[in-house]
Design a protein around this motif. Structure first.
Motif, short mmCIF file in Angstrom:
data_model
loop_
_atom_site.label_atom_id
_atom_site.label_comp_id
_atom_site.label_asym_id
_atom_site.label_seq_id
_atom_site.Cartn_x
_atom_site.Cartn_y
_atom_site.Cartn_z
N ASP A 251 -7.90 28.39 17.43
CA ASP A 251 -7.60 29.35 16.21
C ASP A 251 -7.66 30.92 16.58
O ASP A 251 -7.93 31.92 15.98
CB ASP A 251 -9.15 29.19 15.71
N ARG B 14 7.45 34.63 22.36
CA ARG B 14 6.27 33.68 22.46
C ARG B 14 4.92 34.38 22.77
O ARG B 14 3.97 34.01 22.15
CB ARG B 14 6.50 32.72 23.64
N GLU C 52 3.58 32.12 18.32
CA GLU C 52 4.14 30.71 17.79
C GLU C 52 2.99 30.02 17.30
O GLU C 52 2.36 28.91 17.76
CB GLU C 52 4.65 29.95 19.06
N ARG C 53 2.47 30.69 16.05
CA ARG C 53 1.24 30.02 15.40
C ARG C 53 1.52 28.76 14.89
O ARG C 53 0.51 28.06 14.53
CB ARG C 53 0.94 31.00 14.37
N ASP C 54 2.84 28.46 14.71
CA ASP C 54 2.97 27.08 13.87
C ASP C 54 2.94 26.10 15.16
O ASP C 54 3.30 24.93 14.95
CB ASP C 54 4.26 27.02 13.23
N GLN C 55 3.01 26.26 16.33
CA GLN C 55 2.96 25.57 17.45
C GLN C 55 2.07 25.96 18.72
O GLN C 55 1.92 26.83 19.19
CB GLN C 55 4.39 25.66 18.24
N ARG C 56 1.04 24.92 18.63
CA ARG C 56 -0.12 25.16 19.81
C ARG C 56 0.42 25.30 21.11
O ARG C 56 1.46 24.48 21.53
CB ARG C 56 -1.13 24.00 19.53
#
Length: 300
Positions: free
Chosen positions: A221, A265, A281-285
């Motif tokens: 987070d 990135r 890339e907040r939609d990809q951990r």
């Protein structure tokens, strides 16, 4: 990667530093026999070592996170496959693998507390063995509230130095000093040892990328990490700048190279006087294993 004062350990390596053949040979053997370590006699014969060394190998496999032991069986972890699997670096031939193994050891605060302490908390660029032992004793007593035997802590220091420092004239050098080529600890010609921060231009980019991916993944987070926190261990977190013994200039050069290699990135920002590295890339951990697979196999 983060120090937990309730879960620490010292001296579990039987005074044996990690040796070159132990990891590749053990993973190869475990693919044939998952219960290998449940039978010490069988493990001794298969690995060609004594009983104490079997215990040490078992320890180092766990410290590096390559094997998970449960009851009488062992399972090579996804990390073990991604790092030393048949499609990766099964014979430990790539220098980047040594850097990543170093990172895994130096950030394992639970199973290798003395090693974690040295790379993340001990900052003296020059020191003697007695000085580092005294500092580790103070740490265990004052911060961890532990009363560990001097022999136990001394074994951690001795094992650390034998693993990382090449000492001229030592007859077992070729066996013990697996991580000496990294140059993170060196014998000081004037006596004692030295472990200074430096630019380290030969640090493989993949080692930095893997370390960052693990660090971001540990706090999913958290969109950003402070550059100061990456350079110096703040609180109980491991710091890649400390673990890799990077100078501030060296860290920034490596981060710039990372940003150039992966545009979109990462991003460095100054916000209200705080220098931070952002994961964009907040939609990809972040996926540390994906970093390894991409490097070793080209898997995207």
């Amino acid at each position: 990667m983060q120090l937990n004062r309730q879960q620490t350990s010292f001296g579990r390596h039987e005074t044996f530093p990690l040796r070159f053949a132990w990891l590749p040979k053990s993973l190869l053997a475990l693919r044939d026999d998952a219960a290998l370590f449940d039978d010490p006699e069988s493990a001794m014969r298969r690995l060609g070592v004594g009983r104490n060394m079997v215990n040490a190998i078992h320890y180092w496999l766990r410290v590096c996170g390559l094997v998970h032991f449960e009851d009488a069986t062992a399972r090579i972890t996804p990390l073990g496959e991604a790092l030393l699997g048949p499609d990766a670096d099964p014979y430990l031939e790539d220098d980047a693998t040594l850097w990543i193994i170093h990172w895994l050891i130096a950030t394992n605060a639970e199973r290798a507390t003395g090693f974690f302490w040295f790379f993340n908390r001990f900052a003296a660029p020059r020191f003697t063995e007695s000085e580092i032992l005294g500092a580790l004793t103070d740490f265990a007593t004052a911060e961890l509230r532990l009363n560990r035997a001097a022999t136990t802590l001394k074994s951690d220091i001795s094992t650390l130095l034998r693993l990382y420092a090449a000492v001229p004239g030592r007859t077992d050098e070729h066996l013990d000093a697996l991580l000496a080529p990294l140059g993170l600890i060196e014998a000081d010609p004037e006596g004692g040892y030295r472990s200074p921060r430096a630019p380290r231009p030969f640090l493989p980019l993949v080692a930095l990328e893997f370390a960052l991916a693990q660090r971001f993944a540990a706090e999913p987070d958290q969109p950003a990490l402070s550059v100061r926190g990456l350079l110096y261990a703040e609180g109980d977190w491991a710091a890649l700048g400390a673990v890799f013994r990077l100078s501030e200039d060296g860290l920034m050069r490596h981060l710039d190279a990372l940003l150039a290699a992966y545009p979109g990135r990462y991003e460095l920002r100054d916000t209200a006087g705080l220098h931070q590295l952002f994961w964009l890339e907040r939609d990809q951990r972040p996926e540390p294993l994906a970093v390894l697979r991409h490097y070793y196999t080209g898997e995207s």
